[in-house]
Design a protein around this motif. Structure first.
Motif, PDB file in Angstrom:
ATOM      1  N   ALA A   1      -4.572  -2.263   9.304  1.00 30.97           N
ATOM      2  CA  ALA A   1      -4.998  -1.826  10.634  1.00 30.97           C
ATOM      3  C   ALA A   1      -3.954  -0.912  11.267  1.00 30.97           C
ATOM      4  N   ALA A   2      -2.679  -1.203  11.013  1.00 29.95           N
ATOM      5  CA  ALA A   2      -1.607  -0.364  11.567  1.00 29.95           C
ATOM      6  C   ALA A   2      -1.600   1.011  10.919  1.00 29.95           C
ATOM      7  N   LEU A   3      -1.951   1.091   9.629  1.00 35.14           N
ATOM      8  CA  LEU A   3      -2.072   2.395   8.979  1.00 35.14           C
ATOM      9  C   LEU A   3      -3.132   3.241   9.676  1.00 35.14           C
ATOM     10  N   ARG A   4      -4.256   2.616  10.016  1.00 41.97           N
ATOM     11  CA  ARG A   4      -5.327   3.357  10.690  1.00 41.97           C
ATOM     12  C   ARG A   4      -4.947   3.734  12.111  1.00 41.97           C
ATOM     13  N   ASP A   5      -4.192   2.870  12.770  1.00 42.55           N
ATOM     14  CA  ASP A   5      -3.893   3.072  14.190  1.00 42.55           C
ATOM     15  C   ASP A   5      -2.749   4.044  14.443  1.00 42.55           C
TER      16      ASP A   5
ATOM     17  N   VAL B   1       3.828   6.524   8.135  1.00 47.34           N
ATOM     18  CA  VAL B   1       3.575   5.113   7.845  1.00 47.34           C
ATOM     19  C   VAL B   1       2.862   4.882   6.520  1.00 47.34           C
ATOM     20  N   THR B   2       2.275   5.922   5.909  1.00 46.80           N
ATOM     21  CA  THR B   2       1.490   5.694   4.696  1.00 46.80           C
ATOM     22  C   THR B   2       2.386   5.383   3.497  1.00 46.80           C
ATOM     23  N   SER B   3       3.264   6.309   3.125  1.00 48.75           N
ATOM     24  CA  SER B   3       4.172   6.039   1.999  1.00 48.75           C
ATOM     25  C   SER B   3       5.484   6.794   2.222  1.00 48.75           C
ATOM     26  N   PRO B   4       6.264   6.358   3.231  1.00 53.85           N
ATOM     27  CA  PRO B   4       7.525   7.047   3.512  1.00 53.85           C
ATOM     28  C   PRO B   4       8.433   7.102   2.283  1.00 53.85           C
ATOM     29  N   THR B   5       9.164   8.211   2.183  1.00 59.03           N
ATOM     30  CA  THR B   5       9.994   8.464   1.000  1.00 59.03           C
ATOM     31  C   THR B   5      11.458   8.659   1.380  1.00 59.03           C
ATOM     32  N   CYS B   6      12.227   9.158   0.437  1.00 62.16           N
ATOM     33  CA  CYS B   6      13.652   9.520   0.565  1.00 62.16           C
ATOM     34  C   CYS B   6      14.610   8.381   0.260  1.00 62.16           C
ATOM     35  N   PHE B   7      14.138   7.269  -0.290  1.00 62.54           N
ATOM     36  CA  PHE B   7      15.033   6.178  -0.664  1.00 62.54           C
ATOM     37  C   PHE B   7      16.097   6.643  -1.651  1.00 62.54           C
ATOM     38  N   GLN B   8      15.669   7.292  -2.723  1.00 61.75           N
ATOM     39  CA  GLN B   8      16.618   7.604  -3.793  1.00 61.75           C
ATOM     40  C   GLN B   8      17.632   8.653  -3.353  1.00 61.75           C
TER      41      GLN B   8
ATOM     42  N   MET C   1       0.857  -1.176   0.000  1.00 59.02           N
ATOM     43  CA  MET C   1       0.000   0.000   0.000  1.00 59.02           C
ATOM     44  C   MET C   1       0.900   1.235   0.000  1.00 59.02           C
ATOM     45  N   ARG C   2       0.970   1.909  -1.160  1.00 56.92           N
ATOM     46  CA  ARG C   2       1.882   3.050  -1.317  1.00 56.92           C
ATOM     47  C   ARG C   2       1.138   4.301  -1.786  1.00 56.92           C
ATOM     48  N   LYS C   3      -0.142   4.385  -1.479  1.00 61.08           N
ATOM     49  CA  LYS C   3      -0.905   5.584  -1.802  1.00 61.08           C
ATOM     50  C   LYS C   3      -0.431   6.726  -0.919  1.00 61.08           C
ATOM     51  N   ASP C   4      -0.133   7.867  -1.535  1.00 65.02           N
ATOM     52  CA  ASP C   4       0.319   9.031  -0.774  1.00 65.02           C
ATOM     53  C   ASP C   4      -0.797   9.593   0.098  1.00 65.02           C
ATOM     54  N   PRO C   5      -0.417  10.292   1.192  1.00 68.19           N
ATOM     55  CA  PRO C   5      -1.422  11.029   1.960  1.00 68.19           C
ATOM     56  C   PRO C   5      -2.089  12.070   1.063  1.00 68.19           C
ATOM     57  N   PRO C   6      -3.180  12.690   1.517  1.00 71.74           N
ATOM     58  CA  PRO C   6      -3.693  12.661   2.890  1.00 71.74           C
ATOM     59  C   PRO C   6      -4.472  11.386   3.199  1.00 71.74           C
ATOM     60  N   PHE C   7      -4.549  11.090   4.474  1.00 66.48           N
ATOM     61  CA  PHE C   7      -5.329   9.966   4.966  1.00 66.48           C
ATOM     62  C   PHE C   7      -6.769  10.447   5.101  1.00 66.48           C
ATOM     63  N   ASP C   8      -7.485  10.441   3.969  1.00 66.45           N
ATOM     64  CA  ASP C   8      -8.854  10.924   3.956  1.00 66.45           C
ATOM     65  C   ASP C   8      -9.825   9.741   4.012  1.00 66.45           C
ATOM     66  N   SER C   9     -11.107  10.009   3.806  1.00 70.65           N
ATOM     67  CA  SER C   9     -12.111   8.941   3.905  1.00 70.65           C
ATOM     68  C   SER C   9     -11.842   7.824   2.913  1.00 70.65           C
ATOM     69  N   GLU C  10     -11.418   8.176   1.688  1.00 72.03           N
ATOM     70  CA  GLU C  10     -11.174   7.139   0.684  1.00 72.03           C
ATOM     71  C   GLU C  10      -9.985   6.265   1.062  1.00 72.03           C
ATOM     72  N   PHE C  11      -8.955   6.875   1.642  1.00 76.21           N
ATOM     73  CA  PHE C  11      -7.826   6.080   2.129  1.00 76.21           C
ATOM     74  C   PHE C  11      -8.318   5.135   3.230  1.00 76.21           C
ATOM     75  N   PHE C  12      -9.144   5.662   4.125  1.00 79.68           N
ATOM     76  CA  PHE C  12      -9.699   4.871   5.226  1.00 79.68           C
ATOM     77  C   PHE C  12     -10.465   3.665   4.694  1.00 79.68           C
ATOM     78  N   TYR C  13     -11.329   3.896   3.701  1.00 80.89           N
ATOM     79  CA  TYR C  13     -12.090   2.792   3.132  1.00 80.89           C
ATOM     80  C   TYR C  13     -11.157   1.784   2.460  1.00 80.89           C
ATOM     81  N   ALA C  14     -10.111   2.268   1.819  1.00 81.93           N
ATOM     82  CA  ALA C  14      -9.157   1.364   1.172  1.00 81.93           C
ATOM     83  C   ALA C  14      -8.501   0.442   2.193  1.00 81.93           C
ATOM     84  N   THR C  15      -8.203   0.960   3.379  1.00 83.46           N
ATOM     85  CA  THR C  15      -7.595   0.094   4.401  1.00 83.46           C
ATOM     86  C   THR C  15      -8.548  -1.014   4.818  1.00 83.46           C
ATOM     87  N   HIS C  16      -9.841  -0.726   4.842  1.00 80.71           N
ATOM     88  CA  HIS C  16     -10.810  -1.776   5.196  1.00 80.71           C
ATOM     89  C   HIS C  16     -10.882  -2.839   4.106  1.00 80.71           C
ATOM     90  N   LEU C  17     -10.849  -2.421   2.855  1.00 74.58           N
ATOM     91  CA  LEU C  17     -10.840  -3.408   1.770  1.00 74.58           C
ATOM     92  C   LEU C  17      -9.570  -4.250   1.816  1.00 74.58           C
TER      93      LEU C  17
END
Length: 315
Positions: free
Chosen positions: A117-121, A284-291, A85-101
């Motif tokens: 569940a950890a994304l939500r918590d 925790v959603t999509s941490p960056t800075c690898f490159q 799961m690498r969807k960028d923030p914001p953690f909005d309602s659609e992101f929330f629903y995606a975590t349930h799916l």
């Protein structure tokens, strides 16, 4: 191995710096098959499994037409070896629903990273409150009166929305309190929304450090995002300059304390933000800075991540 990346639209990627792209490239280099979908492509029909319209990707190595796709009919997420799961923030309602799916897909046998569940918590700003020993004084409130009292106590403060990203909506108010009332009204919508207030950490001039923790272990280098000019924000999206540097003793202390705890909760990849000696966010959603870290230090962050992913799947 088949790896499905749940991402923003591929054409929005800036591949010269995109962390998800670097993960895909390393996975393909190892011979894994890589797939993608967007959260909007995921669905669940009564009596069936969680499915998605997915594309198999081939990375071309070209800077412009950087991928080729082979479209595939609906496939159950549980058919993949890993779902990232690498969807960028914001953690909005659609992101929330995606975590349930995605959590339902887990029940069907999918292995999802980071765990839904950890994304939500772990809301990325609120999550620091569990680790108060590593933070600067912080207040989370809707109350303008509490913000004024906090400012009176600490004099120099930072205010931010809980759902901001990339430095969006961050304000500094110094001892004179100039515009404090107006800023609070703007951020908390006259008491309708919760905001975070922190004592200003002057070490921001040395950078807002991104400390990556993979499989519970810290990457040995951070990326210090240094504010430019009169800007108080170090975020790269706000014009900050990224400078990779070895972890300080305090950086390592924080990472080694939080890493195993967060990994045990299903967070394979975490981006800890620190200013000076203070923890400021747990991303925790999509941490960056690898490159940026890899290019400046030679330490192969994508390889460390795919190693951790392979180990998690083997376990």
């Amino acid at each position: 191995m088949n790896i499905l990346f749940v991402v923003d639209p591929l054409d929005s990627f800036k591949i010269y710096k995109d962390t998800t792209f670097s993960m895909m490239r390393e996975a393909q280099r190892r011979g894994h098959r890589i797939w993608s979908c967007e959260p909007r492509h995921i669905g669940w029909r009564t009596g069936g499994k969680v499915q998605a319209l997915v594309n198999e990707l081939t990375l071309t190595g070209q800077p412009d037409a950087w991928y080729r796709i082979d479209s595939t009919p609906l496939r159950a997420l549980a058919e993949f070896d890993a779902v990232l799961m690498r969807k960028d923030p914001p953690f909005d309602s659609e992101f929330f629903y995606a975590t349930h799916l995605l959590e339902q897909a887990e029940r069907e046998g999918a292995k999802v990273f980071n765990k839904p569940a950890a994304l939500r918590d772990h809301p990325e700003k609120l999550a620091i409150m569990e680790f108060a020993q590593y933070t600067s004084p912080t207040l989370v409130t809707r109350s303008a009166a509490e913000v004024r009292a906090f400012h009176a106590e600490h004099q120099d403060i930072i205010l931010k929305p809980l759902d901001g990203m990339g430095g969006m909506g961050i304000f500094r108010v110094k001892a004179d309190g100039l515009n404090l009332g107006s800023i609070v009204e703007t951020l908390n919508k006259d008491g309708a929304e919760t905001i975070m207030v922190q004592r200003f950490v002057p070490e921001i001039v040395q950078g807002d450090k991104r400390i990556l923790v993979i499989g519970g272990q810290p990457v040995p280098f951070s990326l210090a995002r240094i504010p430019q000019g009169s800007e108080v924000r170090g975020n790269l999206a706000a014009g900050g300059k990224g400078v990779a540097q070895p972890l300080s003793a305090r950086d390592r202390e924080i990472a080694e304390a939080l890493g195993p705890v967060l990994a045990a909760r299903g967070l394979l990849l975490v981006g800890l933000d620190a200013i000076g000696d203070c923890l400021t966010e747990v991303n925790v959603t999509s941490p960056t800075c690898f490159q940026e870290i890899t290019e400046q230090t030679g330490f192969d962050v994508p390889a460390m991540f795919i190693d951790a992913l392979e180990a998690a799947l083997a376990g």
